[in-house]
Scaffold this motif. Sequence first.
Motif, short mmCIF file in Angstrom:
data_model
loop_
_atom_site.label_atom_id
_atom_site.label_comp_id
_atom_site.label_asym_id
_atom_site.label_seq_id
_atom_site.Cartn_x
_atom_site.Cartn_y
_atom_site.Cartn_z
N VAL A 847 98.83 1.25 19.35
CA VAL A 847 100.09 0.97 18.93
C VAL A 847 101.30 1.26 19.94
O VAL A 847 101.30 2.35 20.48
N GLU A 851 106.78 -1.11 18.93
CA GLU A 851 106.39 -1.70 17.77
C GLU A 851 107.26 -1.53 16.61
O GLU A 851 107.69 -0.22 16.60
N CYS A 853 108.32 -2.10 12.47
CA CYS A 853 107.77 -2.36 11.15
C CYS A 853 107.89 -3.95 10.63
O CYS A 853 109.05 -4.40 10.87
N LEU A 860 108.29 1.76 14.56
CA LEU A 860 107.30 1.95 13.68
C LEU A 860 106.75 3.34 13.72
O LEU A 860 106.69 4.16 12.64
N TYR A 866 100.96 2.05 8.34
CA TYR A 866 99.69 1.45 8.45
C TYR A 866 99.69 0.47 9.46
O TYR A 866 100.48 -0.20 9.61
N LEU A 867 98.42 0.37 9.99
CA LEU A 867 97.99 -0.61 10.89
C LEU A 867 96.70 -1.55 10.34
O LEU A 867 95.94 -1.14 10.01
N MET A 873 101.85 -4.27 10.96
CA MET A 873 102.22 -2.80 10.72
C MET A 873 103.24 -2.64 9.84
O MET A 873 104.27 -3.41 9.81
N CYS A 945 96.48 -6.51 3.66
CA CYS A 945 97.65 -6.81 4.08
C CYS A 945 98.62 -7.67 3.36
O CYS A 945 98.12 -8.69 2.40
#
Length: 974
Positions: A847, A851, A853, A860, A866-867, A873, A945
């Motif tokens: 990450v 990055e 959200c 993030l 969570y990834l 993400m 996801c």
Amino acid sequence: MASILDEYEDSLHRSVSVQQSRASVGIPHSGYVNARLEKETPIFNKQRIDFAPPEKINSLVVSSNQLCMSLGKDTLLRIDLGKPDEPNQVELGRKDEAKVYKMFLDHTGSHLLIALNTSECLYLNRSVQKVRALSRWKGHLIESVGWNKFLGSETNTGPVLVGTSQGQIYEAEISVSEGSLFSTNPDQYFRQVYTLEEESGPAPVCCLEIERGMEGKFFIIATTRKRLFQFVGKVPEGTEQQGFSSIFAVHADHLPSFREFPANLGFSEIAFYTPKLRSYPRSFAWMMGNGVLYGTLDYSRPDSILSDERVWVYPPDIDITVNKPISIVLTQFHFLLLLPDRVKAVCTLNGQVVFQDLFLEKFGSLTRMIKDPTVQQIWIHTEKVVFRYHVQRESRDVWKMYMNMNKFDLAKEYCKDRPECLDIVLAKEAEHCFQNKRYLDSAKCYALTQNYFEEIALKFIEAKQEEALMEFLIKKLSNLKPSEKTQTTLLTTWLTELYLNWLGVLQGDPSQRNLYLDTREKFRTFLSSPKNKDCLFNNRASIYELLASHGDTEHMVYFAVIMQDYERVVAHHCQHDEYDEALNVLSRHRDEKLFYKFSPVLIQHIPKKVVDAWISMGSRLDARNLIPALVNYSQSASTQQINEAIRYMEFCVYQLEETQQAIHNYLLSLYALCRPDSLLSYLEQAGTNPNRIHYDLKYALRLCAEHGHHRACVHIYKVMELYEEAVDLALQVDVDLAKSCADLPEDDEELRKKLWLKIARHVVQEEKDVKKAMACLSSCALLKIEDVLPFFPDFVTIDHFKEAICNSLEDYNKHIEELKREMEEATQSAKRIREDIQEMRNKYGSVEPQEKCAACDFPLLNRPFYLFLCGHMFHYDCLLQAVFPNLPAYKQAKLEDLQKKLAATSQPSKSHHRPKDADTISLGKGQQSREQIKADIDDIVAAECVYCGELMIRSIDKPFIDPQKYEEEMQSWL
């Protein structure tokens, strides 16, 4: 019904006294009130012309609304009556003592001839102002002129005839040349064609008239003082302009036909009547010494135009020696006589004086009367005054005269628009016919009058004229209004009684056969009349009683058919064993209710025809309603007759595709009773699906069991899925049938095995057939040799089972080898799974610091996240917020419980990634570790996801904006 007629007859007799009392106080027999609503104007309405002549009037003529008047010695006054305010005065220009003797004006009002007492003649055309002398006419005193109505024009008279005082008839022609530079004589020629004579020699030609008949034939009428001559002849086509010389030449050597009368007035005058819209006269009246000769003109006769001649003598107050008539004028129904001081109108129908008009002495003596044929006006003048008569509604009283002459058709013709007069004529005609014993004609006329009904009916009853009475009642009935229901009912019932009486009398007399047939046809026409239909229908009970009282079953049936009372018709035929006729009525009118009612009777006698009729009715009949008739019939009938019931039931099932359970059950019962071969085929055709079977399974099973149809019972057991019962019963019939039943429960191996064991036991114990028992083992894979061995007796040798035992051992070995292979495959699968788990534990993702959200678009790394393998993400709280609303209720409850447990633990969380060393730490016996709780939360929240998993697919039909927040969102955009 008889009491009704008796009461009515009594009422008729009572009505006579009522009528007499009415008559005594002056109540008229007619239903019309004889009252005049307004004052009736006279037929001949006199009007004095507002005209004071400057000199005395010598002569006056009128034609086509053109009036010419001679005043004094030398003045001529012309007036167009359409423009009376614009008179035209012309001077004759005479210097001598000549006076106007007579004037003649043609039918167009264009040509005027002026005869002078000096035997000279002048001519004046309507379009010119100058009087012209006719030189060729000089020396002749002109008495009459016969105008040519067929060739004349406004400028040319065509050939005309001229009569003189010496009896000569001349032919002449006058023509006016307009715009001519030189003055020419208007008279083209003037030649003598004939001389009229009486017994004493030549006599003045008082009148001349030219008429044309059919096929170019001409009739010329000429009169003297005592004679009326007729000249008849043809003028060749195209030569009419040459005149009438050829007609007179025929009579050069002999006298033409004539009428002669002895008395003499010293002159005579003839008048003609021409109806409107016609170009030729229809009647004539010749005034002469003995009276007036009146008649009609018939142009179709070959030698004489005069027809229906009669002489009306002068009224008693006319003495031809003292006050002889001066002139005559003819109208449609009267001729008017001019006397010196009065005018008399005499009716041409009866010769009676109907009108008299006396003139005052101050007006002077009446001189001349003339009629304008175009407008039907009558003109009279003295030397000082001019009068005009208008003829108004001349035919108003003609009906009365024709009636008194018993010419009733003509009388009715002239009072068509006057119902009160027509009623009087009809009553008089009816009475006349009755007195002359023409009773039928009398009845027809009486029916059209307003006379008392009771009086007329009694009149025919007393004369014993039933046929005339019936005619009277029929006509009276046809004239009643729809609202007069009571009268209609009475007349209809009475007529029915009369017809039946009359038919009863005629039927017993063979010599009256034709009359009987004719009367019967009239009676049937009366019963079937559309106008009487409602009345007969409302009173059909009374009519039936009348027909029954006379025993006339033929007309009772006929009347029932007309009333569409087919139930009564069919019942009648059935009572008289006319079953074919009854069925024909049913088939013709196709009434379902009647089929239901009469089928039980008809099928007992003509079953095949009844079933054919049912089949022709098709789906219009409900077969359930016919089952009672079939049941009664089948219980008492033979097998052959029951086949008709089966035929109809099969038609309902296979052709009409009926699904009613009662129909199928009844057909099933008939099959079980008479056709066991068709029973099984019917059951098999119905199928094995209970939801698509239309008969009652339990009823069918009981029925088949009662009649011993075991195969049918087996089939029904199979449909009911009672396989054990099916196999048990099938074993009593056929082992193969039992085997087919044993294989039916495909989803229940235990039951199948049990069924096959039943079959095997039956084969071994009942049939004691080892080979068949071994065949059972081969037919069902579920049976083993060890399952069958207990059924065999102890003394059976192993040789019978050797092959079966070997086969069983081979099957066991194959099964052991199959299990070994499956165990090896399972070991290999476990090894691969352990390797995959180890590989997953070592998998990671990177990450970057920048990055963000995917849900909130914030950095993030600021919060736990969570990834996912797909690359998306999410912050923990963002993912939880997106996933929670879409979870099932039980998972939402579990997630909330886990969150509460996590909050209750005291161990702080530094990361959402689970430390490897803390996974197995327990907080106490029976309690989960903090990491275990977090792992359970991850399994729910991060199972997939939110953008790439099934959650997104399931939410495709959700709106982008929550409906509850739609208004709020919309307001935020304003």
